[in-house]
Scaffold this motif. Sequence first.
Motif, PDB file in Angstrom:
ATOM      1  N   THR A 168       0.829  -1.202   0.000  1.00  0.00           N
ATOM      2  CA  THR A 168       0.000   0.000   0.000  1.00  0.00           C
ATOM      3  C   THR A 168       0.865   1.255   0.000  1.00  0.00           C
ATOM      4  O   THR A 168       0.559   2.231  -0.698  1.00  0.00           O
ATOM      5  CB  THR A 168      -0.925   0.002   1.228  1.00  0.00           C
ATOM      6  OG1 THR A 168      -1.744  -1.161   1.199  1.00  0.00           O
ATOM      7  CG2 THR A 168      -1.808   1.245   1.243  1.00  0.00           C
ATOM      8  N   VAL A 187       1.346   7.228  -6.571  1.00  0.00           N
ATOM      9  CA  VAL A 187       0.289   8.206  -6.857  1.00  0.00           C
ATOM     10  C   VAL A 187       0.747   9.605  -6.468  1.00  0.00           C
ATOM     11  O   VAL A 187       0.548  10.579  -7.209  1.00  0.00           O
ATOM     12  CB  VAL A 187      -1.005   7.831  -6.103  1.00  0.00           C
ATOM     13  CG1 VAL A 187      -2.046   8.943  -6.248  1.00  0.00           C
ATOM     14  CG2 VAL A 187      -1.566   6.512  -6.619  1.00  0.00           C
ATOM     15  N   PHE A 217     -10.896   6.872  -6.629  1.00  0.00           N
ATOM     16  CA  PHE A 217      -9.718   6.097  -7.026  1.00  0.00           C
ATOM     17  C   PHE A 217      -9.657   4.767  -6.287  1.00  0.00           C
ATOM     18  O   PHE A 217      -9.422   3.718  -6.896  1.00  0.00           O
ATOM     19  CB  PHE A 217      -8.451   6.918  -6.752  1.00  0.00           C
ATOM     20  CG  PHE A 217      -7.178   6.144  -6.986  1.00  0.00           C
ATOM     21  CD1 PHE A 217      -6.719   5.924  -8.271  1.00  0.00           C
ATOM     22  CD2 PHE A 217      -6.434   5.643  -5.916  1.00  0.00           C
ATOM     23  CE1 PHE A 217      -5.552   5.211  -8.499  1.00  0.00           C
ATOM     24  CE2 PHE A 217      -5.274   4.940  -6.133  1.00  0.00           C
ATOM     25  CZ  PHE A 217      -4.828   4.708  -7.425  1.00  0.00           C
ATOM     26  N   THR A 218      -9.858   4.797  -4.983  1.00  0.00           N
ATOM     27  CA  THR A 218      -9.781   3.555  -4.204  1.00  0.00           C
ATOM     28  C   THR A 218     -10.934   2.607  -4.546  1.00  0.00           C
ATOM     29  O   THR A 218     -10.773   1.385  -4.476  1.00  0.00           O
ATOM     30  CB  THR A 218      -9.789   3.864  -2.697  1.00  0.00           C
ATOM     31  OG1 THR A 218     -10.955   4.650  -2.361  1.00  0.00           O
ATOM     32  CG2 THR A 218      -8.545   4.645  -2.305  1.00  0.00           C
ATOM     33  N   LEU A 247       2.143   1.896  -3.488  1.00  0.00           N
ATOM     34  CA  LEU A 247       1.083   2.438  -4.340  1.00  0.00           C
ATOM     35  C   LEU A 247       0.848   3.915  -4.056  1.00  0.00           C
ATOM     36  O   LEU A 247       0.771   4.739  -4.972  1.00  0.00           O
ATOM     37  CB  LEU A 247      -0.210   1.653  -4.106  1.00  0.00           C
ATOM     38  CG  LEU A 247      -1.473   2.221  -4.754  1.00  0.00           C
ATOM     39  CD1 LEU A 247      -1.360   2.185  -6.271  1.00  0.00           C
ATOM     40  CD2 LEU A 247      -2.715   1.461  -4.293  1.00  0.00           C
ATOM     41  N   ALA A 263     -12.145   2.365  -7.570  1.00  0.00           N
ATOM     42  CA  ALA A 263     -11.768   1.822  -8.866  1.00  0.00           C
ATOM     43  C   ALA A 263     -10.783   0.663  -8.730  1.00  0.00           C
ATOM     44  O   ALA A 263     -10.816  -0.289  -9.517  1.00  0.00           O
ATOM     45  CB  ALA A 263     -11.165   2.920  -9.742  1.00  0.00           C
ATOM     46  N   ILE A 264      -9.904   0.736  -7.738  1.00  0.00           N
ATOM     47  CA  ILE A 264      -8.948  -0.355  -7.516  1.00  0.00           C
ATOM     48  C   ILE A 264      -9.470  -1.337  -6.470  1.00  0.00           C
ATOM     49  O   ILE A 264      -8.734  -2.232  -6.042  1.00  0.00           O
ATOM     50  CB  ILE A 264      -7.566   0.183  -7.090  1.00  0.00           C
ATOM     51  CG1 ILE A 264      -7.655   0.913  -5.750  1.00  0.00           C
ATOM     52  CG2 ILE A 264      -6.985   1.091  -8.158  1.00  0.00           C
ATOM     53  CD1 ILE A 264      -6.296   1.339  -5.201  1.00  0.00           C
ATOM     54  N   GLN A 265     -10.719  -1.161  -6.049  1.00  0.00           N
ATOM     55  CA  GLN A 265     -11.426  -2.072  -5.159  1.00  0.00           C
ATOM     56  C   GLN A 265     -10.717  -2.236  -3.813  1.00  0.00           C
ATOM     57  O   GLN A 265     -10.570  -3.343  -3.299  1.00  0.00           O
ATOM     58  CB  GLN A 265     -11.603  -3.434  -5.842  1.00  0.00           C
ATOM     59  CG  GLN A 265     -12.399  -3.358  -7.126  1.00  0.00           C
ATOM     60  CD  GLN A 265     -12.595  -4.703  -7.799  1.00  0.00           C
ATOM     61  OE1 GLN A 265     -12.192  -5.727  -7.276  1.00  0.00           O
ATOM     62  NE2 GLN A 265     -13.236  -4.691  -8.967  1.00  0.00           N
ATOM     63  N   ASP A 266     -10.284  -1.107  -3.259  1.00  0.00           N
ATOM     64  CA  ASP A 266      -9.673  -1.141  -1.926  1.00  0.00           C
ATOM     65  C   ASP A 266      -9.967   0.167  -1.198  1.00  0.00           C
ATOM     66  O   ASP A 266      -9.080   1.000  -0.997  1.00  0.00           O
ATOM     67  CB  ASP A 266      -8.164  -1.358  -2.031  1.00  0.00           C
ATOM     68  CG  ASP A 266      -7.542  -1.697  -0.673  1.00  0.00           C
ATOM     69  OD1 ASP A 266      -8.281  -1.731   0.334  1.00  0.00           O
ATOM     70  OD2 ASP A 266      -6.318  -1.925  -0.613  1.00  0.00           O
ATOM     71  N   THR A 294      -8.304   4.760   1.528  1.00  0.00           N
ATOM     72  CA  THR A 294      -8.692   6.148   1.270  1.00  0.00           C
ATOM     73  C   THR A 294      -8.087   7.093   2.298  1.00  0.00           C
ATOM     74  O   THR A 294      -7.537   8.155   1.952  1.00  0.00           O
ATOM     75  CB  THR A 294     -10.227   6.292   1.284  1.00  0.00           C
ATOM     76  OG1 THR A 294     -10.791   5.460   0.267  1.00  0.00           O
ATOM     77  CG2 THR A 294     -10.632   7.733   1.020  1.00  0.00           C
TER      78      THR A 294
END
Length: 252
Positions: A52, A59, A115-116, A55, A118-121, A125
């Motif tokens: 995480t 970003v 965004f979170t 990632l 869309a990436i399914q997490d 956030t």
Amino acid sequence: MSDSRDADLSQSASQLAVGTAFVLLGQMAFVASGYLLHFYLARAIEPIAYGTYGLIMNVLTWTESALNNGLPWAVRKFLPAAPEAADDILRTALRWQMSVGALLYVATTVAAPWFTAAIQDPSITRYLRLAFIDILLMSLYTLYRGALNGMRLFAAQGESMFVYTLAKLGSSILLVRLGRSLTGAIVGNAIGTLAAWLAAVWLLRRATGFSLRNVAQGSERAAARYDGRTMLSFALPTVLFTLTSTFRTTVG
């Protein structure tokens, strides 16, 4: 007179060489500390938290590239050409840099849940929003770092980069060891930027006597020459090119 001129040129060349060495050392320290921090975090926090962190930093890096190579590059271009208008150049650049930074911070904070999702997490956030605080600090640091470069204070620029490197590495490790895990690593990143900005301000003031009061009292003639349109006309193409290039290399 010729001997005096040769001596001045020799001294300038020597100062340039020393300053360039400081900048290169600062960049090398930045790269080395990045490896050290990742080696440490990969072992000190849970694998999912470390993934995480990677990632979020990607970003953040892409987002902040709009602040690194836009108005700071304009400052680096215009300051050497018109050192007598330094206060007005910095005033205009600071106003627009903070405006862009604030707009970017609000936009990313609002868009974080999308965004979170869309990436399914959605659980990350809050970490993203915490990391985006660094956008405001990076707005200030990159601008003052650009001012140091524009005024040919390369050694001071390198010193500010050293401060950023050491403060980020040290504070991140300390907070993680205190049990803050992913939150500590993210906050440590912001602390590094804050420390670097304060160092850049101090180094600029020590070398030039710069102060925000001087910036507020710029001349109308120079202000008209270096207004927002002039600065942004140079900065915006640079920002678009940087965002496109960075996105292409980090989208995966």
